[in-house]
Enzyme design. Structure first.
Site, PDB file in Angstrom:
ATOM      1  N   LYS A  51      36.890 -36.037 105.030  1.00 24.96           N
ATOM      2  CA  LYS A  51      37.612 -36.034 103.865  1.00 24.96           C
ATOM      3  C   LYS A  51      36.349 -36.974 103.377  1.00 24.96           C
ATOM      4  O   LYS A  51      35.931 -37.669 102.979  1.00 24.96           O
ATOM      5  CB  LYS A  51      38.534 -36.839 103.435  1.00 24.96           C
ATOM      6  CG  LYS A  51      39.459 -36.789 102.532  1.00 24.96           C
ATOM      7  CD  LYS A  51      40.899 -37.128 102.663  1.00 24.96           C
ATOM      8  CE  LYS A  51      41.291 -36.804 101.333  1.00 24.96           C
ATOM      9  NZ  LYS A  51      42.796 -37.686 101.442  1.00 24.96           N
ATOM     10  N   SER A  73      46.096 -34.571  99.251  1.00 31.76           N
ATOM     11  CA  SER A  73      45.174 -34.907  98.634  1.00 31.76           C
ATOM     12  C   SER A  73      44.082 -33.971  99.708  1.00 31.76           C
ATOM     13  O   SER A  73      43.177 -33.880  99.564  1.00 31.76           O
ATOM     14  CB  SER A  73      45.063 -36.365  97.937  1.00 31.76           C
ATOM     15  OG  SER A  73      44.613 -36.763  99.405  1.00 31.76           O
ATOM     16  N   SER A  89      49.468 -36.435 102.541  1.00 36.85           N
ATOM     17  CA  SER A  89      47.807 -35.850 102.201  1.00 36.85           C
ATOM     18  C   SER A  89      46.975 -35.351 103.441  1.00 36.85           C
ATOM     19  O   SER A  89      46.557 -34.472 103.208  1.00 36.85           O
ATOM     20  CB  SER A  89      47.070 -37.677 101.612  1.00 36.85           C
ATOM     21  OG  SER A  89      47.766 -37.062 100.059  1.00 36.85           O
TER      22      SER A  89
END
Lengths: 61, 462
Positions: free
Chosen positions: B81, B156, B180
């Site tokens: 990420k 996210s 997330s």
């Protein structure tokens, strides 16, 4: 619209765009509701207070 | 051949690589080829380290050939990420403000993966600063759910979930402050683990809310999640919240036997507003675990409803602390939804924040009482249907609070389909019971509730 939330932010140097006013206000109202819920929880939902009671400040005083 | 390779789990590929049946170079090439083929549509990646990944794969191949196999991640291509720092490489946080930011240091979790021999493929798309649940990123593109391209992958860590679901990475790292990792894992039909708070270092992970932030694995199988957890966990003196324990050793002891495991179901909190079809799928999974030997028991975690307020106050106030100066000086450089969230985070008073922390401690005690009665809690992960891109997403995050606020290990594992979209079962354990959570996730996998369904078939027909 209650302008408290926008005034609070302005005091911190943050200008809230007009387009955000309503949602900021909605969040402010939800915070107030949550705050009330927590105040009630201190007496209602729990067996012990959220804070170890100081003398004269516990719920039975 | 390409699709066959990228359809394997990390555990399977690891054996094939170790036995030199599959080469890390061949595998990395296959994954890079899939990225080339599909990422214009999916927008899972922000940057792809094509040359570096090829070089690392070659290096892994040479080491393994020379008899220096490092472990189950050696030669395995993974995604990261893009809120995790890699020294000397742009790390954007999915934002305009940090679009050209180059950190000087590497996140501990990334270093641990590369030490384990993993091949880092690149950086994955996310909701700006991880402050939202759609991964509809205005700078780096709208990430799409591969099960239906008009649906949101969640966020996210949307890029992480999509890359894993589609074979654009064999596994990925995400971060989870208030859902997330687990929510996009659920929406994309993969496994997502938020480990116990402090079990995995968050040094080098750009903060969202530092008392709530977690880094964790996102994979296709529970075994793969255990492999990644074992590689990235363990004490890190550079993270003040790090728990002083050695790395986990979950994969060796992983067991799908749930005989006698006591599963608690809190109807009042977790099942009060669930889509009926999703509820049926989740209850069927719980019933399946019961048939497999688990004991299901109703419980009530008192006061849990107030946890949502505490999480909102703590999460938004800490996030606004992180971004205060930029919110004041260059608000136009945030996405509209992120700016609004940060404005809201400026509102709680100090009393409110501290009261939220007190409430958090009290709920932790209450949860410990419940975990004296049951081993784990089971619940829906996302109680509403997968939102369309641009939709409101209301309710998607409505049951993430307990594990987020209390730092408890929590796994989302696929347990069925509704309207052709995956549904996740949430498994929550007491602090440091990551092994037990993973074991029960394996038991869910053994039920075979997802069948052979997968998101990639229609992509590969394109």
């Amino acid at each position: 619209m209650d302008p408290i939330a926008v005034r609070l932010l302005r005091a911190r140097g943050i200008e809230v765009p007009v387009g955000d006013h309503q949602e900021v206000e909605d969040h402010w109202q939800s915070l107030l509701a949550g705050r009330q819920g927590v105040d009630e929880a201190m007496l209602g939902d729990f067996d012990i207070p959220l804070v170890f009671p100081a003398q004269g400040h516990d719920r039975d005083a | 051949m390409t699709r066959e390779l990228t359809d394997h789990s990390i555990a399977e590929l690891s054996s094939l690589i170790r036995s030199r049946t599959v080469s890390p170079v061949e595998l990395t090439d296959a994954v890079l080829e899939r990225i080339d083929r599909h990422d214009d549509t999916l927008r899972a990646y922000i940057s792809v380290y094509r040359e570096e990944a090829a070089a690392r794969a070659k290096e892994a191949e040479q080491e393994i050939t020379a008899g220096r196999w490092r472990g189950p991640l050696h030669g395995i291509p993974l995604g990261i990420k893009d809120n995790l720092y890699v020294a000397g490489r742009v790390t954007t946080m999915g934002s305009t403000i940090h679009r050209d930011f180059v950190p000087e240091d590497t996140a501990t979790v990334v270093s641990r993966l590369t030490d384990a021999g993993a091949v880092v493929l690149g950086k994955l798309n996310l909701h700006e600063y991880a402050l939202g649940g759609t991964t509809d990123n205005r700078v780096f593109g709208t990430c799409r759910n591969p099960w239906r391209l008009d649906r949101s992958p969640g966020g996210s860590s949307g890029g992480s979930a999509v890359s894993v679901a589609t074979g654009l990475a064999l596994g990925a790292l995400g971060s989870d402050t208030s859902g997330s990792i687990r929510v996009p894992a659920s929406l994309c039909g993969i496994v997502g683990l938020k480990p116990t708070y402090g079990r995995v270092s968050k040094y080098g992970c750009f903060p969202e809310a530092w008392t709530l932030d977690h880094v964790g694995p996102m994979t296709r199988t529970v075994t793969d999640a255990a492999i990644l957890l074992d590689a990235i966990s363990g004490f890190d003196p550079r993270d003040p919240a790090s728990v002083d324990l050695p790395p986990t050793t979950t994969v060796g002891g992983l067991s799908a036997d749930c005989t006698g495991v006591v599963l608690g179901v809190d109807e009042k909190y977790f099942f009060h507003n669930v889509d009926p079809e999703i509820e049926a799928v989740v209850r069927a999974a719980i019933a399946g675990l019961e048939r497999a030997g688990a004991v299901v028991r109703p419980v009530e975690v008192r006061g849990l409803r107030h946890g949502d307020h505490a999480l909102t106050v703590i999460d938004t106030a800490e996030a606004s602390t992180v971004h205060h100066a930029n919110l004041r000086d260059r608000p136009q450089d945030f996405a509209d939804d992120v700016r609004l969230l940060l404005e809201c985070g400026e509102l709680p008073s100090a009393v409110e924040y501290l009261q939220a922390q007190q409430l958090r401690r009290r709920l932790r005690q209450e949860m410990q009482r419940v975990f004296d009665e049951v081993d784990l809690l089971v619940a829906p992960m996302v109680p509403v249907p997968t939102p369309t891109i641009g939709g409101s997403g209301a309710g998607v995050f409505s049951v993430v609070t307990p594990a987020s606020l209390l730092g408890l290990p929590s796994l989302s594992v696929p347990c069925g389909l509704v309207d052709g979209m995956p549904v996740g079962l949430q498994i929550i354990g007491p602090a440091l019971a990551d092994q037990r959570v993973l074991d029960t996730g394996r038991a869910v996998e053994e039920l075979g509730l997802l069948g052979s369904a997968g998101p990639t078939a229609h992509l590969d027909r394109e």
